[in-house]
Design an enzyme around this catalytic site. Structure first.
Site, PDB file in Angstrom:
ATOM      1  CB  CYS A 102      -0.930   0.015   1.213  1.00 39.53           C
ATOM      2  SG  CYS A 102      -1.866  -1.515   1.367  1.00 39.53           S
ATOM      3  CB  THR A 153     -10.408 -24.435  -0.717  1.00 40.07           C
ATOM      4  OG1 THR A 153      -9.750 -25.632  -0.308  1.00 40.07           O
ATOM      5  CG2 THR A 153      -9.468 -23.247  -0.543  1.00 40.07           C
ATOM      6  CB  ILE A 181      -6.528 -26.483   0.547  1.00 33.88           C
ATOM      7  CG1 ILE A 181      -5.702 -27.735   0.232  1.00 33.88           C
ATOM      8  CG2 ILE A 181      -5.903 -25.244  -0.092  1.00 33.88           C
ATOM      9  CD1 ILE A 181      -5.580 -28.052  -1.250  1.00 33.88           C
ATOM     10  CB  ALA A 208      -7.876 -19.889  -0.287  1.00 36.63           C
ATOM     11  N   GLY A 242      -7.379 -13.645   1.293  1.00 34.42           N
ATOM     12  CA  GLY A 242      -6.853 -12.470   0.595  1.00 34.42           C
ATOM     13  C   GLY A 242      -7.487 -12.206  -0.758  1.00 34.42           C
TER      14      GLY A 242
HETATM   15  P1  FAD Z   1      -0.445 -10.090  -1.651  1.00 33.05           P
HETATM   16  O1  FAD Z   1      -0.214  -9.199  -0.537  1.00 33.05           O
HETATM   17  O2  FAD Z   1      -0.370  -9.556  -3.030  1.00 33.05           O
HETATM   18  O3  FAD Z   1       0.568 -11.297  -1.519  1.00 33.05           O
HETATM   19  C1  FAD Z   1       0.565 -12.360  -2.404  1.00 33.05           C
HETATM   20  C2  FAD Z   1       1.978 -12.887  -2.572  1.00 33.05           C
HETATM   21  O4  FAD Z   1       1.906 -14.200  -3.026  1.00 33.05           O
HETATM   22  C3  FAD Z   1       2.767 -12.135  -3.598  1.00 33.05           C
HETATM   23  O5  FAD Z   1       3.958 -11.597  -3.048  1.00 33.05           O
HETATM   24  C4  FAD Z   1       3.102 -13.158  -4.659  1.00 33.05           C
HETATM   25  O6  FAD Z   1       4.415 -13.022  -5.175  1.00 33.05           O
HETATM   26  C5  FAD Z   1       2.977 -14.431  -3.898  1.00 33.05           C
HETATM   27  N1  FAD Z   1       2.626 -15.581  -4.738  1.00 33.05           N
HETATM   28  C6  FAD Z   1       1.612 -15.653  -5.630  1.00 33.05           C
HETATM   29  N2  FAD Z   1       1.556 -16.884  -6.177  1.00 33.05           N
HETATM   30  C7  FAD Z   1       2.558 -17.591  -5.619  1.00 33.05           C
HETATM   31  C8  FAD Z   1       3.028 -18.923  -5.787  1.00 33.05           C
HETATM   32  N3  FAD Z   1       2.423 -19.749  -6.628  1.00 33.05           N
HETATM   33  N4  FAD Z   1       4.086 -19.304  -5.071  1.00 33.05           N
HETATM   34  C9  FAD Z   1       4.701 -18.472  -4.200  1.00 33.05           C
HETATM   35  N5  FAD Z   1       4.306 -17.225  -4.019  1.00 33.05           N
HETATM   36  C10 FAD Z   1       3.246 -16.794  -4.715  1.00 33.05           C
HETATM   37  N6  FAD Z   1      -5.264  -2.204   0.099  1.00 33.05           N
HETATM   38  C11 FAD Z   1      -5.796  -1.417   1.052  1.00 33.05           C
HETATM   39  O7  FAD Z   1      -6.645  -1.864   1.826  1.00 33.05           O
HETATM   40  N7  FAD Z   1      -5.398  -0.120   1.177  1.00 33.05           N
HETATM   41  C12 FAD Z   1      -4.460   0.424   0.375  1.00 33.05           C
HETATM   42  O8  FAD Z   1      -4.109   1.600   0.519  1.00 33.05           O
HETATM   43  C13 FAD Z   1      -3.907  -0.371  -0.639  1.00 33.05           C
HETATM   44  N8  FAD Z   1      -2.989   0.141  -1.485  1.00 33.05           N
HETATM   45  C14 FAD Z   1      -2.425  -0.675  -2.419  1.00 33.05           C
HETATM   46  C15 FAD Z   1      -1.465  -0.146  -3.278  1.00 33.05           C
HETATM   47  C16 FAD Z   1      -0.876  -0.944  -4.222  1.00 33.05           C
HETATM   48  C17 FAD Z   1       0.143  -0.367  -5.143  1.00 33.05           C
HETATM   49  C18 FAD Z   1      -1.229  -2.313  -4.312  1.00 33.05           C
HETATM   50  C19 FAD Z   1      -0.595  -3.206  -5.330  1.00 33.05           C
HETATM   51  C20 FAD Z   1      -2.195  -2.848  -3.497  1.00 33.05           C
HETATM   52  C21 FAD Z   1      -2.802  -2.042  -2.537  1.00 33.05           C
HETATM   53  N9  FAD Z   1      -3.775  -2.524  -1.686  1.00 33.05           N
HETATM   54  C22 FAD Z   1      -4.337  -1.720  -0.738  1.00 33.05           C
HETATM   55  C23 FAD Z   1      -4.256  -3.906  -1.799  1.00 33.05           C
HETATM   56  C24 FAD Z   1      -3.567  -4.809  -0.800  1.00 33.05           C
HETATM   57  O9  FAD Z   1      -2.193  -4.667  -0.919  1.00 33.05           O
HETATM   58  C25 FAD Z   1      -3.975  -6.235  -1.065  1.00 33.05           C
HETATM   59  O10 FAD Z   1      -5.351  -6.339  -0.908  1.00 33.05           O
HETATM   60  C26 FAD Z   1      -3.305  -7.221  -0.152  1.00 33.05           C
HETATM   61  O11 FAD Z   1      -1.926  -7.125  -0.234  1.00 33.05           O
HETATM   62  C27 FAD Z   1      -3.738  -8.633  -0.513  1.00 33.05           C
HETATM   63  O12 FAD Z   1      -3.041  -9.551   0.261  1.00 33.05           O
HETATM   64  P2  FAD Z   1      -2.759 -11.014  -0.274  1.00 33.05           P
HETATM   65  O13 FAD Z   1      -2.007 -11.730   0.772  1.00 33.05           O
HETATM   66  O14 FAD Z   1      -4.001 -11.619  -0.792  1.00 33.05           O
HETATM   67  O15 FAD Z   1      -1.857 -10.798  -1.554  1.00 33.05           O
END
Ligand code: FAD
Length: 817
Positions: A44, A273, A278, A280, A282
């Site tokens: 973020c 899931t 499993i 899941a 995010g």
């Molecule tokens: P992520 O945090 O994206 O993490 C997923 C990780 O899994 C990644 O690093 C990826 O490399 C890894 N991965 C994927 N597939 C595999 C695999 N097969 N094997 C190994 N690793 C893998 N949300 C807010 O609420 N407020 C904000 O201000 C905000 N600003 C944002 C600004 C930006 C630029 C971005 C990109 C997002 C922003 N978000 C914001 C959204 C927020 O960051 C996401 O909702 C949050 O990070 C989701 O978490 P996550 O764990 O699902 O995925």
């Protein structure tokens, strides 16, 4: 035996789950795989690092691999992509950066792979200079481009959270930014009329916004040529693609896990899931929308982190439910903030959920306390019981806390009636006695109780003039600045007197700037038997919705809900006179108020516009001292507006705190230096503006201020002539007490004063004369310095110490400058 838990993805959801798992189960074996180089970085914060707001790259790395591994006893493997899930064997296959693959067994698998930026399939989209932003590698690439190539023009495609944040941050770097959005509004989580307030902020900060247009191909290299559907062509030195994200659900799909309709991983309320081993969380999962009950993709950090925690609970045998996401979000757009929670109107319509809406405009804090700005609040609620379904706020200060109160209210099923009752923290710097959340509740509850019948901007058609008598209750000046077609202007203050002009054969559609004056007028007319509808949110929301941005929105300041006491008086007042004191520096605005108040009758009101930041405090003090009534003030985007009624309010006595005391002010002006002379006249003029008798007594060097600038032929002794030649002749020849720099200082300071609209010493002297300030030249000093009466400017009296002492005895302030 210890559980073996494998986590895929090491940022928001994954890292949060890993930490919680360890806290709950010290014995578990936890392996975290992350495809990238970093875990737990601040995605973020990425746009702000590009913009230079966050200056240190390492501040984005919330946890390093080493720290996190050690702190939580985790096996963290970065640059390791999980490429296959073998559900039969309960194993995952991992590909390492050096091209090797291997397998790991799991008892539980937790997927938090996030969502990937969507890249539209258009020719040329893979050119260099075109970027997406998701992780540290992306931010390094974009920042490198900005730092090294120093692009002049950027095109950002997509006006959602990331697009708008990137537009702002590239602008911070001095880059000309064009923001292209395929839909008809920026910021999809908001409804169009609220989003247009955000669009206005973007445009005001020199972001070019193009809506309802999409990229069709990219050509060229330096510069890139971005072709849009409309035929437009944009040249850019870099492009940011921020069109949205798609859940990374390929791994899950290939493993045969069930996906939802939107392509996200399907999970139950325990975040499990279709395979019970499993879990899941995010951005990759479809969550239950807690308002509509349907499933949605809501990629936000808060839900991802909380889900990680809940999944960990469940893996460790607790039964914790994730009850759904309400999509509470917030964004900074230059000086503005926009926030939303719950459903917007578009979603409610799609889901077929009945709703009502209200708009309110309130001050961020008490209007009389400096720095108040306005908050536009849109509330969506159920027509039957008034349950809150959604809220959107756009404003400068205090948007965050109001949206959080509303998010909490929504989460716990509160109604608009509950909002009326919420007891929220109040002191003038923070809020008003009726907080904007309370006010939103009052207005919505009024609608439900039938106290206020409203009509919304989207219910108006072009021929309303035949259905309604359209009544504009704003001031004439506001009306003249733009109004609804066919509207008749009867300002609120004239409403009772001019009521016979309002026909009874049709319903009345009335409006003001923001809705409050309209509501007051509606109550007046309804109680006299008229059928009245108030335009909700007033002319401003109407204009915003019709996307005539800027027009009318910055015009005359409205009354605020916080100024109720003043408003009632305003209603009774027979006349309101607008005074423009913008651009005048202290004491200019107060002098102007003093002049203008002489021209109106008791009970009439001045509406004074000023850009002087100290004006509210000054005018309040002025009112107290002069027995006039300060009705209130408010800040608009561009000035401060104070409402002052001549005389005391009906039924109130004049409360001059100095009543009965000597009121005069005397200043002995001994110094003949420019800055000190200015100070003397500013104080004198200010006091005169408060209606105080003022005497400036000029003695010794101070006499030079009163000398005429041009030579006067008078007979003088040799010594007197010499003396006269050595001393500065008149106000224009005075030196500065500091930094005179051989005469450069006064020239410079006069220029600065001119630029800043500060009156010159000559103007201050003229004002003093016009205000009746006594300018007295000390007879004895004139004799000593050989200054003759003919050498002094007009209007100066000559007096001695007795005259000064006589005046001083009538004064309660006596200064020596
Ligand atoms: P992520 O945090 O994206 O993490 C997923 C990780 O899994 C990644 O690093 C990826 O490399 C890894 N991965 C994927 N597939 C595999 C695999 N097969 N094997 C190994 N690793 C893998 N949300 C807010 O609420 N407020 C904000 O201000 C905000 N600003 C944002 C600004 C930006 C630029 C971005 C990109 C997002 C922003 N978000 C914001 C959204 C927020 O960051 C996401 O909702 C949050 O990070 C989701 O978490 P996550 O764990 O699902 O995925």
């Amino acid at each position: 035996m210890a559980k073996r838990i494998v986590i895929v993805g090491g940022v928001a959801g994954g890292a949060s789950a890993a930490a919680r798992l360890r806290r709950l189960d010290e014995a578990a074996e936890i392996i975290l795989f992350e495809r990238g180089e970093y875990i737990s970085f601040a995605n973020c914060g990425l746009p702000y690092y590009i913009g230079g707001v966050i200056s240190e790259r390492e501040n984005l790395l919330v946890q390093t691999v080493e720290e996190m591994a050690q702190k939580f006893n985790l096996d963290i493997r970065v640059r390791s992509e999980v490429i296959r899930i073998d559900r039969q064997e309960k194993e995952v296959e991992i590909a390492t950066a050096d091209g090797k693959t291997y397998r790991e067994r799991y008892d539980y698998l937790l997927l938090s792979p996030g969502a990937a930026p969507f890249i539209p399939p258009v020719p040329g989209i893979d050119q260099s200079g075109i970027y997406t932003l998701r992780n540290m590698a992306d931010v390094d690439r974009i920042k490198g481009h900005v730092d090294e190539i120093k692009p002049r023009r950027a095109v950002v495609i997509g006006a959602g959270f990331v697009g708008v944040e990137m537009a702002e941050n590239l602008r911070h770097r001095g880059i000309d930014v064009t923001l292209v959005e395929a839909s008809d509004q920026v910021m999809g989580p908001l409804d169009a009329e609220m989003a247009s307030l955000v669009e206005r902020a973007l445009r005001e900060n020199n972001i070019e916004v193009i809506k309802q247009d999409a990229v069709t191909r990219v050509e060229g290299a330096e510069p890139l040529s971005i072709h849009l559907k409309s035929g437009k062509k944009l040249a850019a030195d870099m492009v940011i693609l921020a069109i949205g994200v798609r859940p990374e659900s390929k791994l899950a799909k290939e493993a045969g896990l069930e996906l939802g309709e939107r392509g996200g991983i399907k999970v139950d309320e325990y975040l499990r899931t279709s395979d019970p081993a499993i879990y899941a969380v995010g951005d990759a999962v479809e969550v239950k929308d807690s308002i509509t009950g349907g499933y949605a993709l809501i990629p936000l950090a808060g839900p991802a982190n909380k889900q990680g925690r809940i999944a960990a609970d469940n893996i460790c045998g607790r039964q914790t439910k994730y009850l759904g996401t309400q999509g509470t979000s917030i964004i900074k757009v230059f000086e503005e903030t926009a926030a939303a929670t719950g459903s917007n109107e578009k979603t409610l319509k799609r889901a077929g959920i009945p709703y009502l809406k209200s708009y309110t405009v309130s001050s961020s804090h008490a209007g009389y306390y400096p720095g108040a700005t306005t908050l536009t609040v849109k509330l969506l609620f159920s027509p039957a019981e008034g349950r809150i379904l959604g809220a959107q706020i756009v404003g400068r200060d205090g948007v965050d806390k109001r949206i959080d109160v509303l998010a909490t209210a929504l989460k716990h099923g509160l109604t608009v009636y509950d909002l009326e009752e919420l007891e929220l923290a109040y002191a003038p710097p923070y809020s008003s006695a009726k907080d904007p959340v309370n006010v939103a509740g009052f207005v919505a509850a009024n609608m439900l109780r039938g106290d206020a019948k409203v009509i919304h901007w989207d219910e108006l058609s072009a021929n309303e003039g035949s259905r309604y008598f359209i009544l504009d209750v704003r001031t004439t000046v506001e009306y003249e600045g733009g109004h609804l077609a066919g509207a008749v202007n009867i300002p609120l203050s004239d409403l009772r007197a001019r009521r016979p002009e309002i026909p009874r054969d049709r319903p009345i559609l009335l409006y003001c700037k923001m809705g409050l004056r309209g509501y007051v007028a509606a109550r007046v007319l309804e109680q006299r038997g008229y059928q009245v509808y108030n335009l909700s949110g007033g002319y401003d929301i109407y204009l915003a919705a019709n996307q005539k941005m800027g027009e009318g929105l910055e015009k005359d300041g409205p009354l605020q809900q916080t100024q109720v006491q003043g408003e009632e008086v305003l209603q009774m007042s027979t006349k309101t006179v607008k005074v423009d004191a913008c651009g005048l520096q202290c004491p200019g605005p107060i002098m102007k108020v003093n002049q203008e108040i002489q021209k109106i009758e008791q009970g009439e009101v001045l509406e004074v516009h000023s850009t002087d930041p100290a004006f509210t405090n000054d005018v309040r003090a002025w009112c107290q001292r002069t027995g006039n009534t300060f009705l209130g003030s408010e800040k608009t985007c561009c000035d401060t507006v104070a409402y002052i009624m001549k005389g005391a309010q009906p039924g109130q006595s004049v409360s001059c705190s100095t009543a009965g005391q000597s009121q005069g002010k005397t200043v002995v002006v001994f110094s003949g230096e420019l800055d000190k002379a200015m100070a003397a006249f500013i104080i004198g003029n200010g006091a005169a503006a408060m209606g105080r008798p003022v005497t400036l007594f000029f003695t010794f060097w101070g006499l030079n201020i009163l000398r005429k600038n041009e030579p006067v032929s008078v007979t003088k002794s040799f010594m007197d002539k010499m003396f006269g030649m050595m001393m500065p002749r008149g106000s224009q020849k005075l030196k500065l007490s500091n930094m005179n720099m051989a005469g450069m200082g006064p020239v410079m300071i006069r220029n600065v004063m001119k630029q800043k609209n500060v009156s010159s010493l000559e103007e201050l002297i003229q004002m003093a004369k016009e205000s009746g300030i006594k300018l007295v030249a000390c007879q004895m000093s004139m004799d000593v310095m050989g200054i003759k009466p003919e050498e002094l400017i007009d209007g100066v009296e000559i007096g001695g110490v007795a005259m000064y002492l006589g005046e001083a005895e009538q004064s309660n302030v006596n200064l020596f400058i």
